[in-house]
Design an enzyme around this catalytic site. Structure first.
Site, PDB file in Angstrom:
ATOM      1  N   SER A  37      -1.980  -6.365  10.749  1.00 47.49           N
ATOM      2  CA  SER A  37      -3.353  -6.412  10.255  1.00 47.49           C
ATOM      3  C   SER A  37      -3.383  -7.163   8.925  1.00 47.49           C
ATOM      4  O   SER A  37      -2.339  -7.490   8.362  1.00 47.49           O
ATOM      5  CB  SER A  37      -3.922  -4.998  10.070  1.00 47.49           C
ATOM      6  OG  SER A  37      -3.249  -4.313   9.032  1.00 47.49           O
ATOM      7  N   ILE A 100       0.597  -3.112   7.131  1.00 52.08           N
ATOM      8  CA  ILE A 100      -0.541  -3.167   6.222  1.00 52.08           C
ATOM      9  C   ILE A 100      -0.247  -4.226   5.161  1.00 52.08           C
ATOM     10  O   ILE A 100       0.848  -4.254   4.591  1.00 52.08           O
ATOM     11  CB  ILE A 100      -0.793  -1.807   5.536  1.00 52.08           C
ATOM     12  CG1 ILE A 100      -1.105  -0.731   6.587  1.00 52.08           C
ATOM     13  CG2 ILE A 100      -1.935  -1.924   4.526  1.00 52.08           C
ATOM     14  CD1 ILE A 100      -2.428  -0.883   7.286  1.00 52.08           C
ATOM     15  N   ILE A 138       5.230  -3.404   5.277  1.00 53.55           N
ATOM     16  CA  ILE A 138       4.277  -3.949   4.312  1.00 53.55           C
ATOM     17  C   ILE A 138       4.265  -5.474   4.406  1.00 53.55           C
ATOM     18  O   ILE A 138       5.297  -6.128   4.260  1.00 53.55           O
ATOM     19  CB  ILE A 138       4.637  -3.524   2.876  1.00 53.55           C
ATOM     20  CG1 ILE A 138       4.754  -1.991   2.782  1.00 53.55           C
ATOM     21  CG2 ILE A 138       3.588  -4.045   1.905  1.00 53.55           C
ATOM     22  CD1 ILE A 138       3.488  -1.241   3.088  1.00 53.55           C
ATOM     23  N   LYS A 139       3.079  -6.018   4.682  1.00 56.45           N
ATOM     24  CA  LYS A 139       2.910  -7.477   4.759  1.00 56.45           C
ATOM     25  C   LYS A 139       2.631  -8.024   3.358  1.00 56.45           C
ATOM     26  O   LYS A 139       1.737  -7.533   2.664  1.00 56.45           O
ATOM     27  CB  LYS A 139       1.747  -7.832   5.689  1.00 56.45           C
ATOM     28  CG  LYS A 139       1.997  -7.548   7.149  1.00 56.45           C
ATOM     29  CD  LYS A 139       0.794  -7.942   8.004  1.00 56.45           C
ATOM     30  CE  LYS A 139       0.528  -9.430   7.967  1.00 56.45           C
ATOM     31  NZ  LYS A 139      -0.599  -9.820   8.850  1.00 56.45           N
ATOM     32  N   ILE A 140       3.357  -9.055   2.995  1.00 57.56           N
ATOM     33  CA  ILE A 140       3.256  -9.614   1.646  1.00 57.56           C
ATOM     34  C   ILE A 140       3.210 -11.140   1.730  1.00 57.56           C
ATOM     35  O   ILE A 140       4.076 -11.753   2.372  1.00 57.56           O
ATOM     36  CB  ILE A 140       4.461  -9.167   0.792  1.00 57.56           C
ATOM     37  CG1 ILE A 140       4.453  -7.636   0.636  1.00 57.56           C
ATOM     38  CG2 ILE A 140       4.445  -9.847  -0.568  1.00 57.56           C
ATOM     39  CD1 ILE A 140       5.666  -7.069  -0.052  1.00 57.56           C
TER      40      ILE A 140
END
Length: 332
Positions: A37, A100, A138-140
């Site tokens: 997402s 996220i 965790i998307k970064i």
């Protein structure tokens, strides 16, 4: 001839992830491996009338949790809570991670990105203690600062995905700092926001090149292509470690395929030559120079464009939550 669905064909060689926060999509078309997402997906989902209560509940939870997170405004905290709440609904329909994305405004700050990532994990644990960090990724965004944050988080046991990735240099650094995944954007992000725009340089070959490079250097990082616009692009990447697919394309892939599908680039008779091992993790200057030169600067431009778009979607989320906050105040 085949009567298999596109999803069945894809799943024979690739983990399929759903790129959505819509529980119905995950439930009816899954199960999937992971769920990805971002702020644009979150805005599209929370804007649905049926989620008005979720926004209000998230604002109330933010007031309760605000003492735990000093320096963070209630709106920003409520947005994080809402994204986690939506992700938790999808957990039963996947086998792996829910992803996220950190606040795009923090893309050039390792410190703020790390704090945001820990906050997201803590919100998961507060809302549902049964979902521990082994189910959270965790998307970064793949800036230098973002990738340095990934290194710190991975060392702390928090899984990361380097997103908005457009060059080999970003991919090489992502593996070096230990990211669990990278998400090469096959198409520039603006293809999803600018009607009629077609990316003139789709990065399908980059996905193949990087996956072969990772195999050659024995990296644990996996390739998860993103920003796809057609089933042809998806079939061209059969054999990638993962592929994340939007709801519209998932529905197309859920129907039987007649005839044969296009050959995958992973099966090309003349494979791309794999670069030698490179190291950037302790050489910011060398990395920034190499990254700025990649594709004559196109990678830098695409990264800035993507972060700008995600920042605008974050602002839309803030506007939406602010309206609800004002309405709640008037009704008290």
């Amino acid at each position: 001839m085949t009567s298999q669905t596109g999803l069945a064909i894809l799943r024979q060689r690739t983990f399929v992830d759903c790129d959505t926060l819509d529980e119905e999509v995950a439930r009816t078309l899954g199960p999937f491996q992971d769920c990805t997402s971002n702020q644009a997906i979150a805005f599209a989902e929370v804007s649905k009338p049926e989620h008005a209560g979720l926004i209000d509940d998230s604002l109330k939870e933010a007031l309760k949790l605000s003492p735990r997170f000093p320096g963070i405004g209630s709106i920003e905290l409520a947005i994080d809570i809402a994204m986690v709440k939506l992700a938790l609904k999808i957990v039963p329909h996947i086998h792996g991670y829910v992803h996220i994305q950190t606040k795009p405004n923090y893309s050039y700050s390792s410190e703020k990105t790390i704090a945001n990532a820990f906050r997201i994990v803590q919100i998961f644990q507060y809302l549902d203690p049964s979902v521990d960090s082994t189910r959270i990724c965790i998307k970064i965004p793949s800036t230098w600062e973002g990738l340095m944050a990934c290194r710190t988080l991975e060392m702390a046991g928090i899984r990361t995905l380097a997103t908005t990735l457009f060059t080999f240099e970003q991919a090489a650094l992502a593996a070096e700092v230990g990211c669990t995944y990278i998400a090469p954007y096959v198409n520039q992000l603006k293809v999803h926001f600018e009607p009629g725009f077609v990316d003139p340089q789709k990065l399908l070959p980059l996905c193949v090149l990087v996956q072969r490079y990772y195999k050659a250097i024995d990296a644990r990082t996996e390739v998860l292509p993103a920003s796809l616009t057609s089933t042809d692009e998806i079939f061209a990447l059969v054999g990638a470690h993962h592929i994340t697919v939007s709801p519209g394309l998932l529905r197309q892939l859920s129907t039987p395929v007649s005839g044969t599908v296009a050959a995958s680039l992973f099966d090309a008779e003349r494979p791309l030559s794999v670069p030698e091992l490179v190291s950037y993790a302790n050489d910011e200057g060398g990395y920034q120079e190499a990254f700025s030169r990649a594709d004559n600067g196109a990678g830098v431009a695409k990264l800035i464009q993507a972060i700008t778009i995600f920042r605008s979607m974050q602002e839309k989320l803030v506007e939406l939550f602010s309206v609800h906050q004002e309405e709640m105040a008037r009704n008290d």
